[in-house]
Design a protein around this motif. Structure first.
Motif, PDB file in Angstrom:
ATOM      1  N   CYS A 121       0.881  -0.966  -0.037  1.00  0.00           N
ATOM      2  CA  CYS A 121       0.135  -0.036  -0.017  1.00  0.00           C
ATOM      3  C   CYS A 121       0.858   1.159  -0.081  1.00  0.00           C
ATOM      4  O   CYS A 121       1.992   1.304   0.346  1.00  0.00           O
ATOM      5  N   ARG A 122       0.121   2.437  -0.309  1.00  0.00           N
ATOM      6  CA  ARG A 122       0.891   3.549  -0.328  1.00  0.00           C
ATOM      7  C   ARG A 122      -0.078   4.619   0.156  1.00  0.00           C
ATOM      8  O   ARG A 122      -1.289   4.520   0.144  1.00  0.00           O
ATOM      9  N   ALA A 123       0.763   5.779   0.595  1.00  0.00           N
ATOM     10  CA  ALA A 123      -0.183   7.154   1.226  1.00  0.00           C
ATOM     11  C   ALA A 123      -0.465   8.101  -0.238  1.00  0.00           C
ATOM     12  O   ALA A 123       0.251   8.155  -1.290  1.00  0.00           O
ATOM     13  N   ASP A 124      -1.397   8.631   0.163  1.00  0.00           N
ATOM     14  CA  ASP A 124      -1.981   9.386  -0.912  1.00  0.00           C
ATOM     15  C   ASP A 124      -1.562  10.957  -0.563  1.00  0.00           C
ATOM     16  O   ASP A 124      -1.305  11.257   0.625  1.00  0.00           O
ATOM     17  N   GLY A 125      -1.513  11.800  -1.657  1.00  0.00           N
ATOM     18  CA  GLY A 125      -1.279  13.099  -1.443  1.00  0.00           C
ATOM     19  C   GLY A 125       0.298  13.302  -0.996  1.00  0.00           C
ATOM     20  O   GLY A 125       0.410  14.428  -0.434  1.00  0.00           O
ATOM     21  N   VAL A 126       1.149  12.702  -1.766  1.00  0.00           N
ATOM     22  CA  VAL A 126       2.521  12.820  -1.275  1.00  0.00           C
ATOM     23  C   VAL A 126       2.974  14.104  -2.307  1.00  0.00           C
ATOM     24  O   VAL A 126       2.626  14.223  -3.139  1.00  0.00           O
ATOM     25  N   ASP A 127       3.818  15.029  -1.344  1.00  0.00           N
ATOM     26  CA  ASP A 127       4.405  16.068  -2.319  1.00  0.00           C
ATOM     27  C   ASP A 127       5.426  15.810  -3.234  1.00  0.00           C
ATOM     28  O   ASP A 127       6.422  15.383  -2.633  1.00  0.00           O
ATOM     29  N   GLU A 128       4.898  16.092  -4.638  1.00  0.00           N
ATOM     30  CA  GLU A 128       6.032  15.639  -5.343  1.00  0.00           C
ATOM     31  C   GLU A 128       7.079  16.574  -5.566  1.00  0.00           C
ATOM     32  O   GLU A 128       8.355  16.429  -6.240  1.00  0.00           O
ATOM     33  N   ASP A 129       6.899  17.802  -5.035  1.00  0.00           N
ATOM     34  CA  ASP A 129       7.958  18.884  -5.178  1.00  0.00           C
ATOM     35  C   ASP A 129       8.862  18.996  -3.708  1.00  0.00           C
ATOM     36  O   ASP A 129       9.537  20.130  -3.771  1.00  0.00           O
ATOM     37  N   SER A 130       8.950  17.895  -3.353  1.00  0.00           N
ATOM     38  CA  SER A 130       9.835  17.876  -2.171  1.00  0.00           C
ATOM     39  C   SER A 130      10.773  16.563  -2.250  1.00  0.00           C
ATOM     40  O   SER A 130      10.357  15.552  -2.871  1.00  0.00           O
ATOM     41  N   SER A 131      11.783  16.632  -1.639  1.00  0.00           N
ATOM     42  CA  SER A 131      12.633  15.526  -1.610  1.00  0.00           C
ATOM     43  C   SER A 131      12.622  14.739  -0.001  1.00  0.00           C
ATOM     44  O   SER A 131      12.494  15.483   1.024  1.00  0.00           O
ATOM     45  N   TYR A 132      13.040  13.470  -0.016  1.00  0.00           N
ATOM     46  CA  TYR A 132      12.378  12.790   1.167  1.00  0.00           C
ATOM     47  C   TYR A 132      13.795  12.060   1.509  1.00  0.00           C
ATOM     48  O   TYR A 132      14.771  11.489   0.618  1.00  0.00           O
ATOM     49  N   SER A 133      13.929  11.672   2.943  1.00  0.00           N
ATOM     50  CA  SER A 133      15.059  10.881   3.234  1.00  0.00           C
ATOM     51  C   SER A 133      14.637  10.273   4.386  1.00  0.00           C
ATOM     52  O   SER A 133      14.062  10.995   5.657  1.00  0.00           O
TER      53      SER A 133
END
Length: 805
Positions: A121-133
């Motif tokens: 499963c995955r989360a909805d509404g992930v900000d595509e203009d951000s980088s994650y770590s």
């Protein structure tokens, strides 16, 4: 899966959106807490499912390694691409052993394929203009101490094992035991473990491998109830750092204030256990005591939170009594959501403990934690990453159409060039005659310079080709400029309108903020006035109560003083009356002495007249014998006719009591509250045992018993009663007293009205001549008598003003 969907998935979704979360398992030992957290092959637990959901959601948007770097203060720093590249090269140079691919890094095959593909499963509404770590850390709380399970324990070379021959027994050395960590508070008042190892992971398998590495170091033991009982509380922290991209959408924004850090704590609490069932001894007993104490502190904290929320109280929550509650203090204060999974074992032997666990779970449902505040989002235009990707795709397509390099060749060439850079050799010079280090360094730098020149030439070649392609595209773009100009004019008008509206909105917001500020000030002022009013009312009531108490105390004091004045007045009146009576008695005694002298002189004169005439020399009269003390003098009764001159004072023979003159011993019981009276006769008990309270020991040594009792008579004078008795031995070995007699010592006022009346009648009957003789009458003179009522057994003797009588 059902448990994860209901409990853990909302927390993971909040983590991706910048909110904190806490999930812990609670229950009796052996109820399945660790299994619920980790799971087994094909049945992944809450922890692997949470990691899988995180990386499925942010996988395409992850930053490269070392772009985000922990600052050791529970925060994150953002590094540029060059620094991150240097960090990666440094790490690669330190790893002498080649890295194993991620798919082949599994430490335990039994945990392979814990999550089926259909359950991802995955989360909805992930900000595509951000980088994650993603950073993970793993700690345990053992005996109320915090230990880092991911810390590489350094080896102590001084503790190597040696055999008798002087050679090492084994190649590896002894490991130094891990040091405990301490809790600190960051600038946002959040608690964190200082010096804890945080590992950056890029996939679910890598994160779970790090978890299993720490799981191997966790303290477990075999008990009567569980073969692998957890002896500590474990906390697996998943920290997600996210930062927006810059305006171009290529690199991470180099602003530390724009970095949002959220964390999810997955806690596997140790199970509560009773030592009577586990039969723990030694270290196991101490571990069980610390586990139960920490769980009791957790329960106490939740109870106090529930009481404060339901009853409106403000009691202090004892977070610092345990490391578990102290570490999660921020979550209970509203910094994130809290979920608890209660594990229950259906065994009948665990019924009582399970019942307590269920009651605790029921109580926790009534505790509400405030929702975390949403973090601010950077104000760039959304969709920057998609636009850049679309531009690169379009550029690649056009280059392919025109015969240019296909997608991937330029990055591959650059990557190959970067990887071909030779590493820098050591530059430390330890010897002045060293002639190898500098030439080696110069050689490496020349090679790197040649590679740089090649890269520059390749870059210039590619740039020139791109510039030529852009010039060709200018022709087609010029036709569109007019249309764009018109659209820009319209956009400028719209922008102006929007700007005016923004100015108006800002003005209204300022007015609203000003009004809110004034309302807050007025509210605070009102609260202050209300508090002052309540304080003044309370002070007024207290002063009224104090005034009433003072008035009542004053009235009582006045009544008491009036009583004391009346008592003092009455006492002084009695004292004055007594002194007047004593003075009158003294004057009467003096007058009586003078009368006696005159009487003796008269007798002498009369005797001289009646002598025979042949007597030449008259015989001198006999001188009367005066008593030694006037108070002890007892006058004889005077007759109406003249009496001859007395030859001496009358002497009364001593009266001896036969019973008291024997060998009997007396117990003189005289209470300490008795008052000494000035009576003429005083009791005298020679060789008596004096006691103030009844004493069985004294009664066993004596035959007689006398009790001195005082009471107030009807005329207001104090009279003393001597209650006498005989002592008998009882059959039980004790002593008994049989009272047989009572004697009364009484003091009376000689100037009483009845006695004055008697004296006046006596003087009237005798006439003038006998008036003088009435002063010598014993019956008229003695107005004070001692009343004594004696029985069959006469008691003690008496003393007359200090002399034996």
């Amino acid at each position: 899966m059902e448990l994860f969907e209901d409990v853990a998935k909302p927390l993971v979704d909040d983590l991706i959106h910048g909110k904190n979360g806490l999930l812990f398992t609670y229950g009796v030992t052996g109820s399945g807490k660790t299994y619920t957290m980790t799971g087994s092959a094909g049945q992944g637990g809450l922890l692997p499912r949470s990691l899988d959901m995180i990386f499925n959601s942010i996988g395409p948007f992850q930053a490269k390694r070392f772009v985000f770097k922990p600052d050791d203060k529970n925060g994150m720093e953002v590094q540029n691409q060059v620094d991150a590249l240097l960090e990666r090269q440094k790490r690669d140079s330190q790893q002498t052993v080649p890295r194993t691919p991620v798919t082949r890094q599994r430490l335990d095959p039994e945990f392979a394929d814990m999550i089926r593909p259909d359950e991802a499963c995955r989360a909805d509404g992930v900000d595509e203009d951000s980088s994650y770590s993603v950073f993970v850390s793993y700690i345990e709380i053992y005996n109320n101490y915090i230990y880092d399970l991911l810390e590489d324990t350094p080896a102590d070379p001084l503790k190597a094992k040696w055999n008798s021959g002087g050679t090492p027994l084994r190649s590896n050395t002894e490991f130094i035991p891990p040091q405990s960590k301490i809790l600190r508070e960051d600038q946002n008042h959040n608690m964190y473990v200082a010096g804890c190892t945080e590992v950056e992971v890029k996939s679910t398998d890598e994160a779970f491998d790090v978890f299993w590495k720490g799981q191997k170091k966790r303290r477990i033991a075999n008990t009567q109830l569980n073969r692998e009982s957890s002896r500590s509380h474990s906390v697996f922290v998943i920290k997600l750092a996210q930062a927006p991209l810059d305006a171009d959408g290529d690199n991470v924004l180099q602003d530390k204030n724009q970095v949002a850090v959220s964390q999810l704590c997955l806690v596997d609490l140790a199970g509560s256990e009773r030592t009577s069932r586990t039969r723990a001894e030694g270290n196991r007993l101490r571990e069980a005591g610390n586990i139960n104490q920490s769980l009791m502190t957790l329960r106490t904290c939740i109870e106090v939170l529930r009481e404060n929320q339901m009853c409106g109280t403000n009691k202090m929550v004892p977070y610092r009594d345990s490391k578990v509650t102290h570490f999660f203090k921020n979550y209970f204060d509203g910094e994130g959501k809290v979920r608890m999974v209660v594990c229950v074992n259906p065994k009948a032997d665990d019924y009582e403990e399970t019942l307590l666990v269920m009651r605790f779970a029921e109580m926790t449902q009534e505790v509400e934690v405030a929702r975390p505040v949403d973090r601010p989002i950077c104000g760039f235009t959304p969709g920057r990453r998609q636009r850049n990707q679309a531009f690169k795709d379009e550029l690649t397509r056009r280059l392919e159409e025109r015969g240019g390099p296909v997608d991937g060749e330029i990055p591959a060439a650059l990557t190959q060039l970067l990887q071909s850079l030779p590493p820098l050799p050591p530059v430390e010079i330890s010897d002045p005659s060293d002639d190898q280090t500098l030439p080696r360094l110069i050689e490496v730098l020349e090679r790197r310079h040649k590679i740089r020149q090649n890269v520059k030439e390749e870059y210039d070649k590619t740039a020139n080709m791109l510039k030529a392609r852009l010039q060709e595209m200018d022709g087609s773009i010029m036709s569109k400029e007019n249309y764009i100009h018109e659209q820009r004019g319209k956009l400028s008008e719209k922008d102006k309108l929007i700007q005016d509206q923004r100015v108006e909105i800002e003005r209204l917001e300022k007015n609203s903020k000003m009004l809110e500020y004034k309302i807050d000030i007025l509210q605070k002022t009102t609260n202050i006035y209300e508090e002052d009013k309540r304080t003044l009312q309370h002070e007024l009531e207290s002063r009224e109560h104090r005034l009433q108490r003072e008035v009542s105390d004053k009235k009582r004091m006045e009544a008491r003083m009036q009583g004391m004045v009346q008592d003092a007045k009455h006492q002084w009146e009695k004292e004055c009356e007594r002194r007047v009576n004593a003075k009158q008695l003294e004057m009467q005694n003096k007058l009586w002495v003078k009368d006696e002298k005159l009487k003796q002189l008269k007798a002498i004169v009369t005797e001289c007249k009646v002598e025979r005439p042949e007597a030449l020399t008259p015989r001198p009269p006999e001188k009367p014998q005066r008593p030694s003390r006037e108070k002890d003098r007892v006058p004889a009764k005077r007759s109406h006719s003249p009496s001859p001159v007395p030859t001496g004072a009358p002497v009364r023979a001593h009266h001896r009591r036969s019973h008291s003159a024997g060998n009997e011993r007396w117990v003189d019981h005289k209470p300490v509250t008795n008052v000494d009276l000035d009576t003429v006769l005083q009791p005298n008990l020679p060789n008596a045992i004096k006691v103030s309270t009844p004493s069985e020991k004294a009664l066993s040594k004596c035959d007689k018993y006398v009790l001195t009792h005082q009471e107030v008579a009807s005329d207001g004078e104090i009279q003393t009663k001597l209650i006498k008795g005989e002592v008998f031995k009882t059959r039980g070995g004790g002593q008994a007293v049989q009272f047989t007699d009572i004697e009364t010592l009484k003091q009376e006022n000689p100037t009483a009205p009845s006695r004055k009346r008697r004296s006046s009648e006596t003087h009237g009957a005798q006439g003038d001549e006998n008036a003088e003789g009435g002063w010598t009458d014993v019956e008229n003179r003695c107005s004070v008598a001692v009343e004594m009522r004696a029985g069959s057994n006469l008691g003690p003797g008496y003393q007359h003003h200090g002399y034996q009588k």
